[in-house]
Design an enzyme around this catalytic site. Sequence first.
Site, PDB file in Angstrom:
ATOM      1  N   HIS A   1       0.836  -1.206   0.000  1.00  0.00           N
ATOM      2  CA  HIS A   1       0.000   0.000   0.000  1.00  0.00           C
ATOM      3  C   HIS A   1       0.872   1.259   0.000  1.00  0.00           C
ATOM      4  CE1 HIS A   1      -3.367   2.645   1.383  1.00  0.00           C
ATOM      5  NE2 HIS A   1      -2.379   3.268   2.001  1.00  0.00           N
ATOM      6  N   GLU A   2       1.886   1.285   0.837  1.00  0.00           N
ATOM      7  CA  GLU A   2       2.738   2.477   0.915  1.00  0.00           C
ATOM      8  C   GLU A   2       3.531   2.675  -0.373  1.00  0.00           C
ATOM      9  OE1 GLU A   2       2.223   4.561   3.121  1.00  0.00           O
ATOM     10  OE2 GLU A   2       0.970   3.260   4.352  1.00  0.00           O
TER      11      GLU A   2
ATOM     12  N   GLU B   1      -6.533   6.894  -1.145  1.00  0.00           N
ATOM     13  CA  GLU B   1      -6.402   5.684  -0.338  1.00  0.00           C
ATOM     14  C   GLU B   1      -6.979   4.473  -1.057  1.00  0.00           C
ATOM     15  OE1 GLU B   1      -4.709   5.189   2.542  1.00  0.00           O
ATOM     16  OE2 GLU B   1      -4.051   7.246   2.162  1.00  0.00           O
TER      17      GLU B   1
END
Length: 285
Positions: free
Chosen positions: A130-131, A204
């Site tokens: 995700h990062e 996100e």
Amino acid sequence: MNILKTTILMALLTGLMIAIGGAVGGSSGAIIMFVISIGMNFFSYWFSDSMVLKMYDAKQVDSNSSPQLYNLIEKLAKNANLPMPRVYIINSDVPNAFATGRNPEHAAVAVTTGIMQALDYNEISGVLGHELAHVKHRDILISTVAASIAGVISMIANIAQWAAIFGTRSDDEENGGIFGTLFTIIIAPIAATLIQLAISRSREYDADKTGGEICGNPLYLASALEKIEYYAQNSVPLQNSNPSTAHMFIINPLENAKVTFKNLFSTHPATSERILRLREQAHQN
């Protein structure tokens, strides 16, 4: 779809700033503060990574000091076709992580000691995916531009407020009258904040989707989010955490704070919705 939404939201922010410029266009103070604000945000963009890493007392590690974490990030960076980012660890029992840096060539990924203890290997790979997705999408650039515009709007609103207190009748007429002043002081900053937060929430979802692809299984990230959310709601906030950096983390570190209209003013989408989307993504694969 989220890219289109982000583009529209950025256009709304720009349009809002132009509207404010029309309302207070006669104020030389607004122009001066606009220039100052751009300079401040330019500095923040170039040095934001070092500032936020220092804020959380993050320590850089390498393949010798933290081989498992470093090697995992190296593997995932290759999966994402990204340069190897710098790796940092934050000494905190609260599980969380964030990415920073102005572009993929100057990126850094930071995790807390708590996340390495609370999550298993697969779940950590989901978080790191995700990062790295944020790095790949250049989300830091988008959020910085949004924050810059929102910051300018807030500064102009402050100038307009003081001008309304100390200004003359001619000032009011020049700046669009009482309705223009009220719009600038009250409505515009709130609208700018809501748009900025909406941009953060949109990014996100994209990072979750790409992160699931980078780590190889969206369910890894879904399981990680569930655990991190639990800790965020049932433990003390991450030390030194504040609203200005909350959007950077995979889960808002101030999640357990009592906030009015929580969903409206949240930097992140509802975790339950994120998990649902990741599970749907896994079923489609």
